[in-house]
Write a protein that holds these residues in place. Structure first.
Motif, PDB file in Angstrom:
ATOM      1  N   ARG A 594       0.845  -1.194   0.000  1.00  0.00           N
ATOM      2  CA  ARG A 594       0.000   0.000   0.000  1.00  0.00           C
ATOM      3  C   ARG A 594       0.880   1.242   0.000  1.00  0.00           C
ATOM      4  N   ILE A 595       0.359   2.297  -0.593  1.00  0.00           N
ATOM      5  CA  ILE A 595       1.061   3.578  -0.629  1.00  0.00           C
ATOM      6  C   ILE A 595       0.169   4.608   0.058  1.00  0.00           C
ATOM      7  N   VAL A 596       0.746   5.323   1.017  1.00  0.00           N
ATOM      8  CA  VAL A 596       0.025   6.382   1.733  1.00  0.00           C
ATOM      9  C   VAL A 596       0.521   7.723   1.206  1.00  0.00           C
ATOM     10  N   CYS A 602      -2.047  15.196   6.404  1.00  0.00           N
ATOM     11  CA  CYS A 602      -3.192  14.279   6.271  1.00  0.00           C
ATOM     12  C   CYS A 602      -2.901  13.208   5.223  1.00  0.00           C
ATOM     13  N   ALA A 603      -3.446  12.005   5.462  1.00  0.00           N
ATOM     14  CA  ALA A 603      -3.366  10.934   4.470  1.00  0.00           C
ATOM     15  C   ALA A 603      -4.513  11.155   3.478  1.00  0.00           C
ATOM     16  N   VAL A 604      -4.198  11.672   2.293  1.00  0.00           N
ATOM     17  CA  VAL A 604      -5.247  12.035   1.335  1.00  0.00           C
ATOM     18  C   VAL A 604      -5.585  10.879   0.395  1.00  0.00           C
ATOM     19  N   PHE A 619      -1.373  11.218  -6.014  1.00  0.00           N
ATOM     20  CA  PHE A 619      -0.233  10.333  -6.267  1.00  0.00           C
ATOM     21  C   PHE A 619       0.159  10.368  -7.743  1.00  0.00           C
ATOM     22  N   CYS A 620      -0.829  10.375  -8.603  1.00  0.00           N
ATOM     23  CA  CYS A 620      -0.568  10.418 -10.043  1.00  0.00           C
ATOM     24  C   CYS A 620       0.216  11.684 -10.397  1.00  0.00           C
ATOM     25  N   GLU A 621      -0.140  12.775  -9.746  1.00  0.00           N
ATOM     26  CA  GLU A 621       0.568  14.044  -9.978  1.00  0.00           C
ATOM     27  C   GLU A 621       2.005  13.965  -9.481  1.00  0.00           C
TER      28      GLU A 621
END
Length: 636
Positions: A594-596, A602-604, A619-621
């Motif tokens: 998993r990727i946080v 904050c964990a978005v 994350f994609c950005e």
């Protein structure tokens, strides 16, 4: 109805009993080890504030006298025996002069007795001096060692926020310079102040027994030197404090200069740094000259007053002898006694600048020893082993001096053996989460649980036996590769070492080193490349076989070749253990469970690589920006 017979309790397998005993023995041994580690030496109490002291260092002597009173009394009694010739000799000299002058019956026998007393008192000084030195030196050396030990323990217990705020150069100055000054402070008190005070009291007592009039004269004129000391007291305190602060600033600047040396040379700034350092040295010189000038004035005025008083005493005693109030021999006796009294007072006064310097050092050390920004030690629970389940339950954190939360309501539940990657921009809270997991910081809200047990209830040192950290900046010390890998291990086998070396991909560069694993790495590992240093850090983590592994941007500062070898080692390292990876290069965490994604504490987003890429969010950005950055680096 027939009663059912009670079944005997099932026997435990022998292996289970042995395992249970081993766990209990292990827990007992761990408790004893922690008891020794966490025991706070009595010396730390010397710096604690009592009764609302106005200044750091107040009460230090009172507390140390209370602690050492038995040894101080013992050494003082031995000193009186050792120093007795100082008071016996004037009495013998006075008696011999009066015997020669008056020549009573049997005066030659009495002179012979005086000669024997003279010789015996001198010779006994050799063994008694060694006796006295043995007592005082052992007491003083123990105190210095104890203070150093207390400072080291305090530095280990202070939080990482304190160490970030306090310049390392200032801490070094406190440890190296101030502890030596405190040692001299107590040494002066024990070996200068107390003996000279005893000497003055004994001399006054002898004088009082011989002539109250002369004694009254002594007592009337000696306070002039004390008054001189009171006049200079404030100025000496101010100049000592200024000199100490300038030394701390210079030490801090020197540490920074050495850390920046490569960058300084790369930008051709040697002259700028030299000028800045020279400015600090000049400031220390000016502060030192002011201190020297104050001490010189004080010393010269004290010397003049002392010798004037000695002359006054001589002529006063001669006047009394002319009036037949005292004998010629007693003129010599009182002159010697006054010289002894005045000498003791003069020594005490001349020691005053050193005492003021020592008190300033006590004040400086007290700033450190009374610092309250301490790292938590956790609770008393000692676990023989952990599985590696980690739960963050609505964890928040803000620094002690701020209200803004750097981590907000962080909620994450990690199964044993799971690999978690934490990504985000600088300042998003990644490092804070890692520091909370290590136990370097404590949540201001919420709980962190390890195998269902709150981290704050677990013994922190014991918990850390089950974790390993591979930092972003490879931390090596001056020593061999072997010593760096096995750092802190009480015992290990060559097989365990070789496996860690193999799994960390160290054999790839080992043949190029002159002494293999026994090659010296230099200060901070400067003789090795970044990738080589990082693999040594990975081997250090592997040999401990941790249940929880923390990797803080382990490949961010490496070139592509070094990253390849380090990544091979990382892939071996994460197997069969709970892993947290703080990632800078997002391509290195593709296989994470998993990727946080963190943003402003904050964990978005949470998910695996493919899920987050499909989502097209934060994350994609980050991944797109990471790829652009890597392409730019590879092109250059």
């Amino acid at each position: 109805m027939q009663k059912k017979e009670k079944e005997p309790p099932a026997e435990k397998p022998r292996g289970a009993e042995k395992s249970e005993r081993t766990e209990k023995d292990s827990e007992r041994a761990e408790r004893e080890r922690l008891k020794k580690i966490n025991k706070v030496p009595d010396y730390e109490a010397l710096f604690r504030e009592e009764g609302g002291g106005k200044k750091h260092g107040d009460g230090f002597l009172k507390k140390i006298f209370r602690r050492d009173r038995g040894r101080l009394i013992y050494s003082s009694l031995v000193y009186i025996l050792k120093a007795s010739p100082l008071w016996i000799m004037p009495l013998v000299t006075s008696d011999v002069i009066d015997l020669i002058t008056v020549r009573p019956e049997g005066f030659l026998t009495r002179i012979l007795i005086d000669a024997v007393i003279f010789a015996v008192m001198l010779i006994q000084n050799i063994p008694t001096h060694m006796w006295y030195s043995s007592i005082t030196n052992k007491m003083l050396r123990n105190t210095t060692a104890g203070v150093k030990d207390s400072v080291v323990r305090k530095l280990q217990r202070l939080s990482i926020t304190y160490h970030k705020e306090m310049e390392s150069g200032k801490i070094q100055s406190k440890f190296l310079r101030d502890i030596d000054s405190v040692d001299m402070y107590y040494r002066n008190v024990v070996q200068v102040v107390i003996p000279n005070f005893i000497g003055a009291v004994v001399s006054v007592g002898i004088s009082l027994g011989k002539s109250p009039i002369v004694t009254l004269f002594f007592v009337a004129i000696i306070p002039l030197n004390v008054l001189n000391a009171m006049v200079f007291r404030k100025k000496m305190r101010v100049t000592n404090s200024a000199f100490r602060l300038e030394n701390e600033k210079m030490s801090a600047k020197l540490t920074t200069m050495l850390q920046m040396l490569t960058l300084t040379k790369a930008h051709g700034l040697e002259t700028v740094e030299t000028v800045e350092m020279q400015r600090r040295i000049d400031s220390v010189k000016r502060a030192g000259l002011k201190l020297d000038k104050t001490n010189a004035y004080f010393g010269s005025i004290t010397w003049v007053i002392s010798n004037l008083l000695s002359g006054v005493c001589l002529f006063f005693c001669v006047f009394l002898a002319i009036k037949n109030i005292i004998s010629p021999g007693e003129v010599v006796l009182f002159q010697s006694l006054f010289g002894s009294i005045n000498g003791s007072v003069l020594t005490l006064i001349n020691a005053y600048p050193a005492l003021m310097s020592g008190k300033e050092a006590v004040s400086s050390l007290s700033e450190l020893m009374r610092a309250e920004d301490m790292e938590g030690t956790g609770g008393n629970k000692i676990l023989p082993a952990i599985e590696g389940r980690v739960d963050f339950d609505n964890v928040s954190y803000h620094y002690p001096d701020g209200d803004k939360k750097v981590v907000k309501d962080f909620d994450l539940h990690v199964s044993p053996g799971e690999c978690i990657a934490i990504v985000g921009a600088s300042g998003s809270g990644k490092s804070t989460i890692i520091n909370l997991l290590i136990g370097l910081l404590e949540p201001t809200e919420g709980d962190i649980l390890i195998d269902g047990i709150p981290l704050n209830e677990m013994s922190r040192p014991t918990y850390r036996h089950f974790i390993s950290v591979v930092p972003q900046n490879s931390i090596l010390f001056s020593g061999s590769i072997r010593e760096n890998i096995t750092y802190g291990l009480d015992s290990y086998t060559e097989e365990e070492l070789n496996k860690a070396v193999e799994d960390a991909d160290i054999p790839e560069f080992l043949p190029s080193l002159p002494d293999g694993l026994d090659t010296q790495v230099g200060e901070h590992g400067d003789k090795l490349s970044g990738g080589q240093k990082q693999r040594i850090c990975i081997a250090r983590a592997l040999i401990r076989n941790p249940r929880i592994l923390i990797m803080d941007e382990a490949t961010s500062a490496l070139d592509n070749v070094s990253e390849y070898h380090v990544q091979k080692a990382v892939n071996r390292l994460v197997k069969a253990r709970t892993t947290f990876i703080v990632a800078h290069r997002l391509s290195t965490i593709r296989n994470a469970d998993r990727i946080v994604v963190m943003e402003e504490g904050c964990a978005v987003e949470i998910g695996n690589y493919d899920e987050l890429m499909k989502k097209g969010g934060k994350f994609c950005e980050l991944e797109r920006l990471s790829r652009i950055r890597e392409e730019i680096v590879s092109e250059n």
